[in-house]
Design an enzyme around this catalytic site. Structure first.
Site, PDB file in Angstrom:
ATOM      1  N   ASN A 260       0.839  -1.200   0.000  1.00 13.87           N
ATOM      2  CA  ASN A 260       0.000   0.000   0.000  1.00 13.87           C
ATOM      3  C   ASN A 260       0.866   1.239   0.000  1.00 13.87           C
ATOM      4  OD1 ASN A 260      -2.385  -1.518   0.413  1.00 13.87           O
ATOM      5  ND2 ASN A 260      -2.079  -1.487   2.627  1.00 13.87           N
TER       6      ASN A 260
ATOM      7  N   ASP B  77       1.012   4.476   2.001  1.00 17.82           N
ATOM      8  CA  ASP B  77       0.427   4.989   3.236  1.00 17.82           C
ATOM      9  C   ASP B  77       0.310   6.513   3.169  1.00 17.82           C
ATOM     10  OD1 ASP B  77       0.407   2.418   4.116  1.00 17.82           O
ATOM     11  OD2 ASP B  77       1.996   2.660   5.613  1.00 17.82           O
TER      12      ASP B  77
ATOM     13  N   GLY C 224       1.930  -1.207   3.561  1.00 19.78           N
ATOM     14  CA  GLY C 224       1.243  -2.461   3.257  1.00 19.78           C
ATOM     15  C   GLY C 224       1.892  -3.531   4.130  1.00 19.78           C
TER      16      GLY C 224
ATOM     17  N   ASP D 290       4.600  -5.368  11.963  1.00 22.69           N
ATOM     18  CA  ASP D 290       5.212  -5.913  10.738  1.00 22.69           C
ATOM     19  C   ASP D 290       6.701  -6.172  10.956  1.00 22.69           C
ATOM     20  OD1 ASP D 290       2.754  -5.701   9.484  1.00 22.69           O
ATOM     21  OD2 ASP D 290       3.163  -3.657   8.813  1.00 22.69           O
TER      22      ASP D 290
HETATM   23  O1  RIB Z   1       0.768  -2.610   9.583  1.00 26.92           O
HETATM   24  C1  RIB Z   1       0.858  -1.321   9.058  1.00 26.92           C
HETATM   25  C2  RIB Z   1       0.375  -1.313   7.653  1.00 26.92           C
HETATM   26  O2  RIB Z   1      -0.997  -1.627   7.644  1.00 26.92           O
HETATM   27  C3  RIB Z   1       0.483   0.021   6.954  1.00 26.92           C
HETATM   28  O3  RIB Z   1       1.711   0.203   6.301  1.00 26.92           O
HETATM   29  C4  RIB Z   1      -0.729   0.026   6.038  1.00 26.92           C
HETATM   30  O4  RIB Z   1      -0.419   0.053   4.693  1.00 26.92           O
HETATM   31  C5  RIB Z   1      -1.560  -1.190   6.430  1.00 26.92           C
HETATM   32  O5  RIB Z   1      -1.449  -2.220   5.543  1.00 26.92           O
END
Ligand code: RIB
Length: 293
Positions: free
Chosen positions: A9, A11, A37, A238
């Site tokens: 994504n 952001d 993302g 993440d």
């Molecule tokens: O976990 C954070 C992510 O969640 C962001 O970067 C956003 O794009 C969503 O996917």
């Protein structure tokens, strides 16, 4: 080698001192367009630590898509299985307030990632030491990928976010699952002790700055987090997942790997943007050793 099957994504992040009430307009503090993302973030986290990473995902043919592809390539991530579709690249609207965030994702091209794209990457998946997945792609694609990993005997680290897209039947095909408390309550129930006991050495419950918990088959284990001053917590989960996969394929035990991932996540929140603060291996070891790089 790690393969990430997931989302990319752009952001659109706004930092604010006042959170607007319904119908109210307030002034924000800072706006940035930042690569993100969950899939791409986890890929970058593992790659910065030194893992070889393949990304399987889908972006649009627009500028955001080009930028996201370039960012991965700069991180030395293999993008041969990053496909394009003629729809807008996924975006995430991120509101950062009070050291925490609220995220709205519009999946766009991420929802064009089909089982056929997973099939096309069969060989690379079969050669992987671990596959990482989340829930920002179509459920049928996740389902197909999980079956392929099972067939090929490739361990899967599954980050069940956003939780609404999870199918509980997938639990038997998953090697490690990393819900946060909200996701765990929604998918498995509120009695975390009982839930963790049900999935020994498989479920790692993440607790933000408090670290993470799991059940080792005999005892409940709490691996404490590292206290730091957070600038932006976006992407901390993440970073945890990418680092956990890196540590596990390097042969660390689960408790060592969770500790390593906690340290990596603590470093990631010290800078703005999901990928901005993701650490190198040197930075993680420096913090573990009690001195900065
Ligand atoms: O976990 C954070 C992510 O969640 C962001 O970067 C956003 O794009 C969503 O996917």
């Amino acid at each position: 080698m790690i393969t990430v099957i997931g989302s990319l994504n752009m952001d659109l992040a706004v930092k604010m001192d006042v959170f607007p009430k319904q119908g109210e307009t307030v002034l924000g503090d800072q706006f940035q367009t930042i690569p993100g993302g969950k899939g791409a973030n986890q890929a970058v986290a593992a790659a910065r630590l030194g893992s070889q990473v393949n990304m399987i995902g889908c972006v649009g043919t627009d500028d955001f898509g080009h930028t996201l592809r370039n960012v991965l390539q700069k991180e030395q991530i293999h993008t041969e299985n990053l496909v394009t579709a003629s729809v807008p690249t996924g975006i995430a609207n991120i509101l950062i307030y009070n050291n925490d965030n609220r995220i709205i994702v519009v999946p766009g091209a991420n929802y064009e990632l089909r089982p056929a794209h997973i099939e096309a990457a069969r060989e690379i998946i079969q050669q992987s030491q671990m596959v990482i997945m989340q829930l920002e792609i179509p459920m049928e694609t996740t389902n197909y990928a999980l079956k392929l990993c099972k067939e090929a005997n490739v361990p899967v680290l599954f980050n069940p976010a956003p939780a609404a897209n999870f199918d509980i039947r997938w639990m038997e095909d998953i090697t490690y699952i990393t819900p946060n408390e909200t996701e765990c309550s929604l998918l498995f129930g509120n009695d975390f002790d009982e839930v963790l006991t049900r999935y020994p050495n498989k479920m790692i419950l993440t607790l933000g700055s408090d670290g993470a918990r799991f059940f080792d088959g005999e005892y409940p284990i709490h691996v404490p987090g590292y206290m730091t001053n957070a600038v932006d917590t976006t992407g901390a989960g993440d970073t945890f997942n990418g680092a956990l996969a890196h540590a596990l394929i390097e042969g660390q035990s689960l408790d060592e790997a969770v500790y390593f991932a906690n340290i990596a996540a603590s470093l990631s929140v010290e800078k703005f943007g999901a990928q901005g603060g993701m650490p190198t291996l040197g930075a993680v070891y420096a913090r573990m050793g009690g001195f900065e790089e």
